[in-house]
Scaffold this motif. Structure first.
Motif, mmCIF file in Angstrom:
data_model
loop_
_atom_site.group_PDB
_atom_site.id
_atom_site.type_symbol
_atom_site.label_atom_id
_atom_site.label_comp_id
_atom_site.label_asym_id
_atom_site.label_seq_id
_atom_site.Cartn_x
_atom_site.Cartn_y
_atom_site.Cartn_z
ATOM 1 N N LEU A 92 0.841 -1.208 0.000
ATOM 2 C CA LEU A 92 0.000 0.000 0.000
ATOM 3 C C LEU A 92 0.871 1.252 0.000
ATOM 4 O O LEU A 92 0.550 2.253 -0.659
ATOM 5 N N TRP A 93 1.977 1.200 0.733
ATOM 6 C CA TRP A 93 2.886 2.350 0.803
ATOM 7 C C TRP A 93 3.478 2.657 -0.575
ATOM 8 O O TRP A 93 3.571 3.810 -0.987
ATOM 9 N N ASN A 94 3.852 1.587 -1.322
ATOM 10 C CA ASN A 94 4.420 1.780 -2.653
ATOM 11 C C ASN A 94 3.390 2.279 -3.666
ATOM 12 O O ASN A 94 3.763 2.816 -4.709
ATOM 13 N N LEU A 95 2.113 2.050 -3.381
ATOM 14 C CA LEU A 95 1.051 2.449 -4.330
ATOM 15 C C LEU A 95 0.475 3.833 -4.021
ATOM 16 O O LEU A 95 -0.417 4.290 -4.722
ATOM 17 N N GLU A 96 0.955 4.481 -2.956
ATOM 18 C CA GLU A 96 0.347 5.744 -2.534
ATOM 19 C C GLU A 96 0.388 6.824 -3.613
ATOM 20 O O GLU A 96 -0.508 7.653 -3.695
ATOM 21 N N ASP A 97 1.460 6.846 -4.432
ATOM 22 C CA ASP A 97 1.549 7.894 -5.452
ATOM 23 C C ASP A 97 0.569 7.650 -6.600
ATOM 24 O O ASP A 97 0.380 8.510 -7.460
ATOM 25 N N ARG A 98 -0.059 6.464 -6.634
ATOM 26 C CA ARG A 98 -1.056 6.163 -7.673
ATOM 27 C C ARG A 98 -2.421 6.774 -7.338
ATOM 28 O O ARG A 98 -3.276 6.917 -8.217
ATOM 29 N N GLY A 99 -2.662 7.069 -6.071
ATOM 30 C CA GLY A 99 -3.949 7.653 -5.682
ATOM 31 C C GLY A 99 -4.338 7.256 -4.264
ATOM 32 O O GLY A 99 -3.705 6.377 -3.663
ATOM 33 N N PRO A 100 -5.360 7.896 -3.703
ATOM 34 C CA PRO A 100 -5.799 7.571 -2.330
ATOM 35 C C PRO A 100 -6.361 6.149 -2.244
ATOM 36 O O PRO A 100 -7.040 5.684 -3.157
ATOM 37 N N MET A 101 -6.050 5.470 -1.132
ATOM 38 C CA MET A 101 -6.504 4.086 -0.933
ATOM 39 C C MET A 101 -7.793 4.066 -0.115
ATOM 40 O O MET A 101 -8.089 4.992 0.637
ATOM 41 N N THR B 198 16.213 -10.152 3.205
ATOM 42 C CA THR B 198 17.507 -10.841 3.009
ATOM 43 C C THR B 198 18.224 -10.895 4.350
ATOM 44 O O THR B 198 17.814 -10.252 5.318
ATOM 45 N N ASN B 199 19.330 -11.649 4.394
ATOM 46 C CA ASN B 199 20.108 -11.696 5.638
ATOM 47 C C ASN B 199 21.236 -10.668 5.630
ATOM 48 O O ASN B 199 22.138 -10.720 6.460
ATOM 49 N N VAL B 200 21.216 -9.754 4.662
ATOM 50 C CA VAL B 200 22.222 -8.705 4.608
ATOM 51 C C VAL B 200 21.715 -7.506 5.392
ATOM 52 O O VAL B 200 20.633 -6.992 5.128
ATOM 53 N N ARG B 201 22.526 -7.086 6.374
ATOM 54 C CA ARG B 201 22.108 -5.928 7.177
ATOM 55 C C ARG B 201 22.439 -4.640 6.426
ATOM 56 O O ARG B 201 23.513 -4.502 5.873
ATOM 57 N N ALA B 202 21.487 -3.692 6.449
ATOM 58 C CA ALA B 202 21.729 -2.396 5.810
ATOM 59 C C ALA B 202 22.480 -1.510 6.786
ATOM 60 O O ALA B 202 22.204 -1.523 7.982
ATOM 61 N N SER B 203 23.475 -0.729 6.261
ATOM 62 C CA SER B 203 24.244 0.141 7.147
ATOM 63 C C SER B 203 23.403 1.324 7.617
ATOM 64 O O SER B 203 23.515 1.774 8.752
ATOM 65 N N GLY B 204 22.515 1.829 6.719
ATOM 66 C CA GLY B 204 21.678 2.973 7.106
ATOM 67 C C GLY B 204 20.400 2.508 7.786
ATOM 68 O O GLY B 204 20.104 1.315 7.882
ATOM 69 N N LYS B 205 19.648 3.484 8.258
ATOM 70 C CA LYS B 205 18.370 3.171 8.921
ATOM 71 C C LYS B 205 17.383 2.674 7.859
ATOM 72 O O LYS B 205 17.287 3.266 6.786
ATOM 73 N N ASP B 206 16.665 1.598 8.148
ATOM 74 C CA ASP B 206 15.692 1.054 7.186
ATOM 75 C C ASP B 206 14.549 2.041 7.004
ATOM 76 O O ASP B 206 14.235 2.827 7.901
ATOM 77 N N GLU B 207 13.931 1.991 5.822
ATOM 78 C CA GLU B 207 12.822 2.913 5.545
ATOM 79 C C GLU B 207 11.602 2.547 6.371
ATOM 80 O O GLU B 207 11.197 1.386 6.428
ATOM 81 N N ASN B 208 11.036 3.543 7.033
ATOM 82 C CA ASN B 208 9.796 3.314 7.779
ATOM 83 C C ASN B 208 8.616 3.358 6.827
ATOM 84 O O ASN B 208 8.594 4.145 5.878
ATOM 85 N N VAL B 209 7.629 2.529 7.096
ATOM 86 C CA VAL B 209 6.405 2.537 6.288
ATOM 87 C C VAL B 209 5.390 3.423 7.001
ATOM 88 O O VAL B 209 4.750 3.002 7.964
ATOM 89 N N ASN B 210 5.302 4.686 6.567
ATOM 90 C CA ASN B 210 4.316 5.613 7.142
ATOM 91 C C ASN B 210 3.180 5.792 6.147
ATOM 92 O O ASN B 210 3.331 6.474 5.136
ATOM 93 N N LEU B 211 2.047 5.149 6.423
ATOM 94 C CA LEU B 211 0.930 5.175 5.483
ATOM 95 C C LEU B 211 0.030 6.381 5.713
ATOM 96 O O LEU B 211 -0.226 6.771 6.861
ATOM 97 N N THR B 212 -0.437 6.953 4.615
ATOM 98 C CA THR B 212 -1.476 7.980 4.706
ATOM 99 C C THR B 212 -2.792 7.279 5.073
ATOM 100 O O THR B 212 -3.099 6.227 4.506
ATOM 101 N N PRO B 213 -3.568 7.809 6.033
ATOM 102 C CA PRO B 213 -4.837 7.141 6.390
ATOM 103 C C PRO B 213 -5.732 6.989 5.160
ATOM 104 O O PRO B 213 -5.847 7.903 4.336
ATOM 105 N N PRO B 214 -6.367 5.811 4.996
ATOM 106 C CA PRO B 214 -7.211 5.604 3.812
ATOM 107 C C PRO B 214 -8.506 6.412 3.884
ATOM 108 O O PRO B 214 -8.909 6.874 4.956
ATOM 109 N N VAL B 215 -9.149 6.591 2.719
ATOM 110 C CA VAL B 215 -10.448 7.270 2.657
ATOM 111 C C VAL B 215 -11.492 6.324 3.260
ATOM 112 O O VAL B 215 -11.599 5.167 2.857
ATOM 113 N N ASN B 216 -12.242 6.819 4.241
ATOM 114 C CA ASN B 216 -13.266 5.991 4.876
ATOM 115 C C ASN B 216 -14.521 5.998 3.998
ATOM 116 O O ASN B 216 -15.226 7.002 3.902
#
Length: 609
Positions: free
Chosen positions: A500-509, A543-561
């Motif tokens: 859902l986070w990756n699809l946010e730029d396609r439109g409101p969920m 994967t089992n590879v650790r990222a050196s930087g901070k992992d991306e947080n999934v901050n979702l926009t609240p969906p349309v009720n």
């Protein structure tokens, strides 16, 4: 005791039910220690949640040596069928008008019906305690309305009271005295005539119907002549004089405060409820066995909007509701149409589909909401207007509504532009005080479907829209539909936050993470004009590879009720709203993507021909 029968009529939210609360309290209908809910007459759960009256109800209050039967009527135009029937049961009407808003479309509708059958209304200018009240202008507007509706001299000479239902006082002068409701009671006894009583055996026109778990079908109406006792033989006549059924009056119930009390005898002029008949319905005449002629009933204004009700045939069908078969849905719709004369149910060519026509979106949405609370699962199509042909010319006619919009002056341009695009004509534009303007349009019902949410967006939530059926007029031409496409799920499962986070730029969920979805279900609105199939089930590759930087947080926009009304307004002709006791989903009518493509190609080829 002397008897008076009155109806309280007004536009939605002008204070009818609150006024009845005060009349009940001051007449001694409640015990001093009795706990009574606010808006006691709104007994239905949906009425309490929405703050509107949906069903007309009768109560009775004693005052001095008289008893006053009061009918609380709905104020919303979609439930106008209830008001039309009720007015034939009473001898007078109290017209309630907001001291700031003045007469509104529904006021015009119900007053027109009341004047037509010869009632002489009492005008009550309510909410006089509002800081923006303008009682002098409102009184002039009411008089102009009566003149426009061809009131006779007697009806134009209406008495006026001022007051505040909320504060519990009425007076002949806007400044008071602010004591109690006695001036209104006294004026009702003085101005409203006693019921007209005809000679002859028992006759009663059924005006409202309800189902009681103990008594069965209960019919309410005013006794036109004669009297009735429990266990008396009666029969029901249709409008054409045909005998529908014969039986006995198992119970005769009178209204006393908020209660219905069994009585030993009811006489002509009184409003009573009868139990004992199994088939008789609204607009039928209940009579003694020797009577052969029915009481003539006024025809009800025709439905203007229809919807397709069908079984839920989606992948999640039957998992949340227990009433899913087409037979059960059909029986429920026919039962609703029996009690609600403004509804019309017709079976379609498909055995699992029914056409339900009514007065407006709200009336049909209330029916759907009531059914889902009873455990029904169904899918409904987009609302469509009920067209008719002119018998003389063969021209196609469509329903046109009178729309009144109160809006801040700065937003009036946007409202006029949007409604002009929807084929509406501006009939009047005037200031309504406090930097606001009142715009009156004549608009095709087609163009108003789904407009309310747009109005709230355009006016930052400050616009107030009221509408009422005006007339049938020639077809106004095509009206542009929704400009955006939708995002359609291409798989079955539970939605994943990462997808859902990756699809946010396609439109409101429209869905939350964890929501169950299926192929063909609509999960969001596309920002462009085309439909897009998306995968909302795709999780992040781990994967089992650790990222050196901070992992991306999934901050979702609240969906349309998506509420029921929003969903009905949003869908297009090839989409359906799936309604269950726990969920409201939107889906494509054809769930298979290949079938959808075939349907699009055949539609395109038809248009090119």
């Amino acid at each position: 005791m002397e008897l008076r029968n009155i109806a309280i009529i007004a536009h939605v939210d002008h204070g009818k039910t609150t006024l009845v609360d005060r009349l009940l309290a001051q007449s001694g209908a409640f015990r001093s220690n009795q706990r009574v809910a606010e808006r006691a007459m709104d007994s239905n759960d949906l009425e309490r949640e929405r703050g509107i009256t949906i069903l007309a109800k009768v109560t009775s209050v004693p005052w001095g040596d008289a008893r006053i039967n009061i009918v609380d009527t709905p104020g919303h135009a979609d439930f106008g069928g209830e008001v039309e029937r009720i007015l034939h049961m009473v001898d007078g009407a109290v017209l309630l008008v907001d001291a700031a808003e003045g007469p509104m479309p529904q006021t015009k509708f119900v007053v027109g019906k009341a004047l037509k059958i010869g009632l002489r209304p009492i005008v009550v200018i309510n909410k006089i305690d509002r800081p923006d009240e303008r009682h002098t202008e409102v009184l002039n507007e009411i008089f102009d309305l009566f003149v426009a509706l061809d009131a006779n001299d007697e009806q134009l000479d209406f008495p006026v009271l001022y007051g505040s239902s909320k504060q519990g006082w009425m007076a002949g002068d806007p400044s008071g005295p602010q004591e109690d409701m006695a001036p209104l009671f006294d004026l009702v006894l003085k101005h409203v005539p006693a019921p007209k009583v005809e000679d002859g055996p028992f006759r009663l026109l059924a005006t409202t119907i309800e189902s009681d778990p103990y008594l069965g079908r209960v019919l309410t109406g005013r006794i036109a002549s004669g009297s009735i006792k429990p266990n008396m033989n009666i029969k029901a006549l249709a409008r054409d004089g045909r005998v529908i059924e014969e039986g006995r009056a198992s119970k005769v119930l009178a209204f006393r405060g908020l209660e219905r009390v069994p009585i030993e005898q009811a006489d002509a002029g009184d409003i009573v409820a009868l139990a004992g008949l199994k088939t008789a319905t609204v607009a039928d005449t209940i009579v003694s066995p020797e009577v052969t002629a029915p009481i003539s009933a006024q025809p009800i204004d025709p439905p203007t909007l229809s919807m397709t009700f069908r079984i839920n045939d989606g992948p999640l069908a039957g998992q949340e509701g227990d009433k899913v078969q087409s037979r059960v849905i059909r029986e429920r719709l026919i039962r609703e149409a029996e009690g609600n004369v403004a509804l019309r149910v017709t079976p379609s060519s498909d055995a699992d589909t029914f056409e339900v026509a009514g007065r407006g979106e709200l009336q049909l949405a209330v029916l759907i909401e009531t059914m889902r609370r009873e455990g029904f699962e169904l899918t409904v199509g987009r609302p469509r207007v009920v067209m008719k042909r002119d018998e003389a010319t063969g021209e196609l006619l469509e329903p046109v509504e009178e729309v009144t919009i109160d809006v801040d002056e700065e937003y009036s341009g946007a409202v006029v532009q949007k409604l002009s695009e929807r084929r509406a004509e501006l009939a009047d534009m005037r200031p309504s005080g406090g930097g606001r303007q009142r715009l009156i349009f004549k608009a095709p019902t087609r163009g108003l479907i789904g407009y309310h949410s747009e109005l709230l967006s355009d006016t930052r939530g400050t616009g107030i829209m009221n509408r009422v059926f005006h007339a049938y007029a020639p077809y106004a031409g095509d009206i542009p539909a929704r400009r955006t496409g939708v995002l359609i799920s291409n798989g079955d499962g539970e939605a994943v936050a990462y997808a859902l986070w990756n699809l946010e730029d396609r439109g409101p969920m429209f869905i939350h993470p964890g929501t169950r979805v299926y192929s063909g279900m609509i999960v969001g609105e596309h920002t462009r004009g085309n439909d897009l199939e998306v995968n909302v089930l795709k999780g992040k590759k781990l994967t089992n590879v650790r990222a050196s930087g901070k992992d991306e947080n999934v901050n979702l926009t609240p969906p349309v009720n998506m509420t029921l009304e929003k969903a009905l307004a949003f869908i297009t002709d090839d989409e359906l709203v799936e309604v269950t006791p726990q969920s409201i989903r939107i889906r494509k009518a054809l769930l298979d993507p290949h079938e959808r493509k075939r349907a699009e190609r055949s539609k395109a080829s038809e248009l090119s021909v």
